[in-house]
Design an enzyme around this catalytic site. Structure first.
Site, short mmCIF file in Angstrom:
data_model
loop_
_atom_site.label_atom_id
_atom_site.label_comp_id
_atom_site.label_asym_id
_atom_site.label_seq_id
_atom_site.Cartn_x
_atom_site.Cartn_y
_atom_site.Cartn_z
N GLU A 126 1.31 -6.60 7.87
CA GLU A 126 1.45 -5.19 8.30
C GLU A 126 3.18 -4.66 7.09
O GLU A 126 3.04 -3.91 7.09
CB GLU A 126 1.87 -4.63 9.45
CG GLU A 126 0.55 -4.71 10.33
CD GLU A 126 -0.78 -4.12 9.26
OE1 GLU A 126 -0.43 -2.54 8.99
OE2 GLU A 126 -1.93 -4.86 9.46
N PRO B 23 1.02 -1.10 0.18
CA PRO B 23 -0.09 0.30 -0.18
C PRO B 23 1.15 1.15 -0.12
O PRO B 23 0.20 2.32 -0.47
CB PRO B 23 -0.52 -0.17 0.87
CG PRO B 23 -1.10 -1.01 1.89
CD PRO B 23 0.58 -1.49 1.15
N ASP C 46 -5.07 1.79 -28.35
CA ASP C 46 -5.14 3.62 -29.02
C ASP C 46 -6.28 4.33 -28.65
O ASP C 46 -5.79 5.81 -27.66
CB ASP C 46 -5.02 3.62 -30.16
CG ASP C 46 -3.70 2.73 -31.09
OD1 ASP C 46 -4.26 2.43 -32.03
OD2 ASP C 46 -2.26 2.50 -30.96
N ARG D 151 -0.15 -8.70 -21.81
CA ARG D 151 -1.07 -8.38 -22.43
C ARG D 151 -0.41 -7.06 -23.93
O ARG D 151 -0.17 -6.42 -25.25
CB ARG D 151 -2.75 -7.63 -22.20
CG ARG D 151 -2.41 -6.39 -21.69
CD ARG D 151 -4.53 -6.10 -21.59
NE ARG D 151 -4.63 -5.88 -22.84
CZ ARG D 151 -4.96 -4.55 -23.39
NH1 ARG D 151 -3.81 -3.91 -22.74
NH2 ARG D 151 -5.87 -4.48 -24.44
C1 9D3 Z 1 -2.30 0.44 9.17
C2 9D3 Z 1 -3.34 -0.45 8.93
N1 9D3 Z 1 -3.13 -1.89 7.84
C3 9D3 Z 1 -4.17 -2.81 7.60
C4 9D3 Z 1 -5.47 -2.71 8.15
C5 9D3 Z 1 -2.14 -1.37 6.73
C6 9D3 Z 1 -2.36 -2.12 5.37
C7 9D3 Z 1 -1.78 -3.83 5.21
C8 9D3 Z 1 -1.46 -4.78 4.21
C9 9D3 Z 1 -3.79 -2.66 4.35
C10 9D3 Z 1 -3.27 -3.77 3.78
C11 9D3 Z 1 -2.46 -4.20 3.40
C12 9D3 Z 1 -2.02 -5.08 2.50
N2 9D3 Z 1 -1.83 -4.26 1.47
C13 9D3 Z 1 -1.07 -5.05 0.53
O1 9D3 Z 1 -0.22 -6.01 0.82
C14 9D3 Z 1 -1.70 -4.55 -1.55
C15 9D3 Z 1 -2.50 -3.71 -1.84
C16 9D3 Z 1 -3.27 -2.68 -0.87
O2 9D3 Z 1 -3.53 -2.98 0.38
N3 9D3 Z 1 -4.26 -2.27 -1.53
C17 9D3 Z 1 -3.13 -1.16 -3.14
N4 9D3 Z 1 -2.01 -2.28 -3.92
C18 9D3 Z 1 -2.07 -2.62 -2.54
S1 9D3 Z 1 -0.32 -4.22 -3.04
C19 9D3 Z 1 -0.57 -4.78 -1.87
#
Ligand code: 9D3
Length: 252
Positions: free
Chosen positions: A115, A88, A168, A153
């Site tokens: 996390e 994230p 395009d 793709r």
């Molecule tokens: C601080 C609170 N955490 C949990 C609610 C934060 C959190 C940790 C791990 C939120 C999501 C995650 C797992 N998500 C991913 O590993 C992830 C992700 C995503 O949640 N949204 C958009 N792209 C991605 S790429 C990897």
């Protein structure tokens, strides 16, 4: 193109990689996709891949040693790899990044869970950190799938000619016009008359206007990037859309 995916949930990815266009690209050797279970590289007898965060707090953190060992196991002698962590905290994925990735030889996708990963692994081994958007997933696996799908793709020979032209349309930053197929009347609803006229100039013009109207309505942010030709501007003026579009082209 070689893809390697490092994950603690390999089964999550198995079936979507064995269907449709991705499956065909694998069969034709246009992509080579391997899944590696990080757990196989855990050091202790319980195969622990995560542990509690130093300093306390919620959740677990992925341990650096299994991640590093799994990564080393997929690196290749002769090929330059790019290591992408799905998290994230990454920069937000888009079509431009997909195009950039499609020019790489070997992408290694590391799927975060819990996390996140130990910072020392990220700092030492990760080239690029990517998020697929502002919503919360349970881990990086689906994000890795999004990258594989969107990059595959774009590889030469993976799509037929008809589909490649569709790129395009996207690069023009206009949304697709409404589309219709048989039957001509469905639930009492007719299709637009012009589509039956056989006049391809009129059809193109009508579709272009529908695309512009849709984009204005649903994705006004996209219009800032669209370049219109003189003919198109004339048409948009005639339809009294040009003033509104100009406003949207100013704001960024
Ligand atoms: C601080 C609170 N955490 C949990 C609610 C934060 C959190 C940790 C791990 C939120 C999501 C995650 C797992 N998500 C991913 O590993 C992830 C992700 C995503 O949640 N949204 C958009 N792209 C991605 S790429 C990897």
């Amino acid at each position: 193109m070689i893809f390697d995916i490092l994950t603690i949930f390999p089964d999550l990815l198995e079936s979507p990689l064995n269907e449709s266009i991705i499956r065909r690209a694998r069969e034709k050797q246009q992509v080579q996709i391997s899944i590696t279970n990080i757990r196989d590289f855990a050091l202790d007898k319980h195969s622990m891949t995560d542990d509690r965060p130093f300093g306390g707090g919620e959740g677990m953190v992925m341990k650096p040693e299994p991640l590093t060992a799994a990564l080393d196991s997929v690196k290749k002698e002769a090929v330059k790899e790019r290591v992408i962590l799905l998290s994230p905290q990454g920069r937000q994925y888009n079509q431009k990044i997909a195009e950039e990735f499609s020019r790489e030889e070997h992408l290694i996708l590391v799927c975060g869970r819990y996390e996140g990963v130990d910072e020392r692994f990220r700092a030492a081994s990760v080239d690029d950190e990517i998020s697929i958007g502002d919503y919360i997933l349970t881990g990086g696996e689906l994000a890795a799938m999004v990258i594989i799908d969107s990059v595959t793709r774009l590889l030469p020979g993976v799509l037929g000619c008809a589909d490649s032209a569709e790129k395009d349309t996207f690069s023009r930053h206009l949304l697709k016009h409404p589309q219709y197929t048989r039957p001509r009347v469905f639930a009492g609803e007719e299709i637009p008359e012009v589509l039956l006229s056989g006049n391809h100039g009129n059809i193109e013009q009508s579709r272009f206007l529908e695309s512009v109207k849709r984009t204005m309505d649903r994705r006004p942010d996209l219009l800032a990037k669209v370049l219109f030709t003189k003919t198109e501007i004339k048409l948009l003026k005639k339809q009294q859309l040009w003033k509104d579009i100009q406003v949207l082209q100013q704001v960024q």
